[in-house]
Design an enzyme around this catalytic site. Sequence first.
Site, PDB file in Angstrom:
ATOM      1  N   CYS A  56       0.655  -1.152   0.225  1.00 46.02           N
ATOM      2  CA  CYS A  56       1.607  -0.269   0.892  1.00 46.02           C
ATOM      3  C   CYS A  56       2.259  -1.053   2.020  1.00 46.02           C
ATOM      4  CB  CYS A  56       0.927   0.986   1.434  1.00 46.02           C
ATOM      5  SG  CYS A  56       2.064   2.134   2.245  1.00 46.02           S
ATOM      6  N   HIS A  68       6.346  -1.590  -9.978  1.00 49.60           N
ATOM      7  CA  HIS A  68       7.647  -0.985  -9.692  1.00 49.60           C
ATOM      8  C   HIS A  68       8.612  -1.227 -10.839  1.00 49.60           C
ATOM      9  CE1 HIS A  68       7.284   0.004  -5.308  1.00 49.60           C
ATOM     10  NE2 HIS A  68       6.304  -0.878  -5.395  1.00 49.60           N
ATOM     11  N   GLU A  84       7.677   7.491  -5.148  1.00 49.36           N
ATOM     12  CA  GLU A  84       6.421   6.755  -5.058  1.00 49.36           C
ATOM     13  C   GLU A  84       5.366   7.349  -5.971  1.00 49.36           C
ATOM     14  OE1 GLU A  84       4.817   5.122  -1.478  1.00 49.36           O
ATOM     15  OE2 GLU A  84       6.564   5.786  -0.322  1.00 49.36           O
ATOM     16  N   CYS A  87       9.747   3.200   1.512  1.00 47.91           N
ATOM     17  CA  CYS A  87       8.661   2.565   0.753  1.00 47.91           C
ATOM     18  C   CYS A  87       8.798   1.063   0.929  1.00 47.91           C
ATOM     19  CB  CYS A  87       8.741   2.953  -0.725  1.00 47.91           C
ATOM     20  SG  CYS A  87       7.499   2.148  -1.761  1.00 47.91           S
ATOM     21  N   GLY A 101       8.491  -0.827  -2.302  1.00 51.49           N
ATOM     22  CA  GLY A 101       9.705  -0.544  -3.072  1.00 51.49           C
ATOM     23  C   GLY A 101      10.872  -1.391  -2.604  1.00 51.49           C
TER      24      GLY A 101
END
Length: 271
Positions: free
Chosen positions: A76, A153, A202, A211, A214
């Site tokens: 994260c 992703h 997410e 994010c 991301g």
Amino acid sequence: MRVPFIKMQGLGNDFVVLDARECEIPALTADVARHLADRRLGIGCDQVIRLDPSEDDAADTRMSIWNADGSGASACGNASRAIAMLIGEPAAVQTDGGLIRVTPGDGVASVDMGAPRFEWQDVPLAYAMDTLSMPVAWEELENPGAVNVGNPHVVFAVSDCDAVQLDRLGPLIENDPLFPERVNVNVAAVESRERIRLRVWERGTGLTQACGTGACATAVALMRCGLVDRSVTVALPGGELEIAWHDGGPIVMTGAAAESFRGSFEWDEYS
């Protein structure tokens, strides 16, 4: 048992942090994480973060991550910047996605996120395909790139990311059988070679203000396609991140993070 917590946020992506480095905290379960993350009945957050003494001599601490639905996450980016601000000095952090290095600054933090992985089995995908431009589509979202930056992703380049019904298409793509570990869904509009606008669904959490992984995944996927430069600004609903990556090297993410408040709760009420 009363347990202390620290509420933190990075660009509006918020976390309940349980710091077990110097005080005893019971083992965190999916049920406890889900109850803590509940915005009506709990403290409320996008992810629950636990810090423990590191099991790796190369790391200063270990960070474990639970999504709002109680599922685990390996990385994260926004939480990594928040933890950098909490630690207050450069540190190596052990995660399930690998070792990362964090450096706090004046209201911002930089994170060395490690090198991205592009092989289909590393994303992972259910079967082999080109991850630069995948021959798949979900309605108007088509030919995404795929990358693992500690978690999986897919990245769609679109003309207007705000026009995409991401609250509807996000869970459809996240749970598609093509992604055996589910996937984070990014829709990105390239505004210039130096700037990207981004919205993210997410995995395990849903739509968030920002994010970090991301932003990293989107930047490197668009860099691979030659659409943006090797250092870009990624603008998310919650604010901006600076992402730099040179082919074969680590991704470096820089952006704001801060502590919101501290409190405590009765563990038995959430277990």
